[in-house]
Design a protein around this motif. Structure first.
Motif, PDB file in Angstrom:
ATOM      1  N   ALA A 180       0.845  -1.193   0.000  1.00 58.06           N
ATOM      2  CA  ALA A 180       0.000   0.000   0.000  1.00 58.06           C
ATOM      3  C   ALA A 180       0.881   1.243   0.000  1.00 58.06           C
ATOM      4  N   LYS A 231       3.583   2.158   2.766  1.00 57.45           N
ATOM      5  CA  LYS A 231       3.689   1.035   3.697  1.00 57.45           C
ATOM      6  C   LYS A 231       4.643  -0.025   3.155  1.00 57.45           C
ATOM      7  N   ASN A 280      -5.675 -10.342   8.058  1.00 58.50           N
ATOM      8  CA  ASN A 280      -6.631  -9.400   7.471  1.00 58.50           C
ATOM      9  C   ASN A 280      -7.193  -9.880   6.135  1.00 58.50           C
ATOM     10  N   LYS A 318     -12.297  -3.683   1.124  1.00 53.89           N
ATOM     11  CA  LYS A 318     -12.323  -2.492   1.966  1.00 53.89           C
ATOM     12  C   LYS A 318     -11.339  -1.467   1.410  1.00 53.89           C
ATOM     13  N   PRO A 319     -11.539  -0.194   1.733  1.00 54.35           N
ATOM     14  CA  PRO A 319     -10.574   0.815   1.265  1.00 54.35           C
ATOM     15  C   PRO A 319      -9.139   0.500   1.684  1.00 54.35           C
ATOM     16  N   GLU A 320      -8.959  -0.111   2.835  1.00 50.30           N
ATOM     17  CA  GLU A 320      -7.605  -0.442   3.292  1.00 50.30           C
ATOM     18  C   GLU A 320      -6.973  -1.589   2.506  1.00 50.30           C
ATOM     19  N   ASP A 321      -7.722  -2.205   1.614  1.00 51.60           N
ATOM     20  CA  ASP A 321      -7.147  -3.209   0.715  1.00 51.60           C
ATOM     21  C   ASP A 321      -6.487  -2.568  -0.511  1.00 51.60           C
ATOM     22  N   THR A 322      -6.615  -1.268  -0.636  1.00 54.22           N
ATOM     23  CA  THR A 322      -5.993  -0.564  -1.758  1.00 54.22           C
ATOM     24  C   THR A 322      -4.483  -0.748  -1.716  1.00 54.22           C
ATOM     25  N   SER A 378     -14.401   4.212  -0.972  1.00 50.90           N
ATOM     26  CA  SER A 378     -15.391   4.082   0.114  1.00 50.90           C
ATOM     27  C   SER A 378     -16.745   4.613  -0.294  1.00 50.90           C
TER      28      SER A 378
END
Length: 123
Positions: A39, A42, A62, A86-90, A123
């Motif tokens: 990401a 990250k 996750n 989910k947006p955090e999977d971007t 989202s």
């Protein structure tokens, strides 16, 4: 071995995507394959892995329950089915071929890496 990942795109939260990873040689059929992602800003992280014959799969916490890794050795291809995104999977998602026949979560055991495919979840 060359790997070609595909299937990424822009989706909304809750949607599904299936990534594919085609290997250039049948020899990849004797090795475990894995999926990782990076990401923005990250470190690269493990997503899931599958043993050479598909008998064993392991997942990051996750990803477990939402993502499924599979493979078709006749096509020298691995897949990552992603549900309930989910947006955090971007992230940019990478596939890799391991030096081992066993599924593994550590990048060091992977010898060949694909170029990555972008997955963006809004989202």
């Amino acid at each position: 071995v060359q790997l070609q990942a595909s299937g990424g795109g822009l989706v909304q939260a809750g949607d599904s995507l299936r990534l594919s990873c085609a290997a250039s040689r049948r020899t990849a059929s004797n090795n475990a394959m894995g999926w990782f992602r990076r990401a923005p800003g990250k470190e690269r992280e493990f997503v899931g892995s599958i043993s050479w014959n598909g008998g064993t799969t392991i997942y990051a916490d996750n990803a477990r329950g939402r993502f499924t890794v599979s493979r078709d050795n006749a096509k020298s291809t691995a897949y990552l089915q992603m549900n309930s995104l989910k947006p955090e999977d971007t992230a940019v998602y990478y596939c890799a071929v391991s030096r081992s026949s066993y599924a593994g979560r550590y990048p060091d055991v992977y010898r060949y890496w694909g170029q990555g495919t972008q997955v963006t979840v809004s989202s």
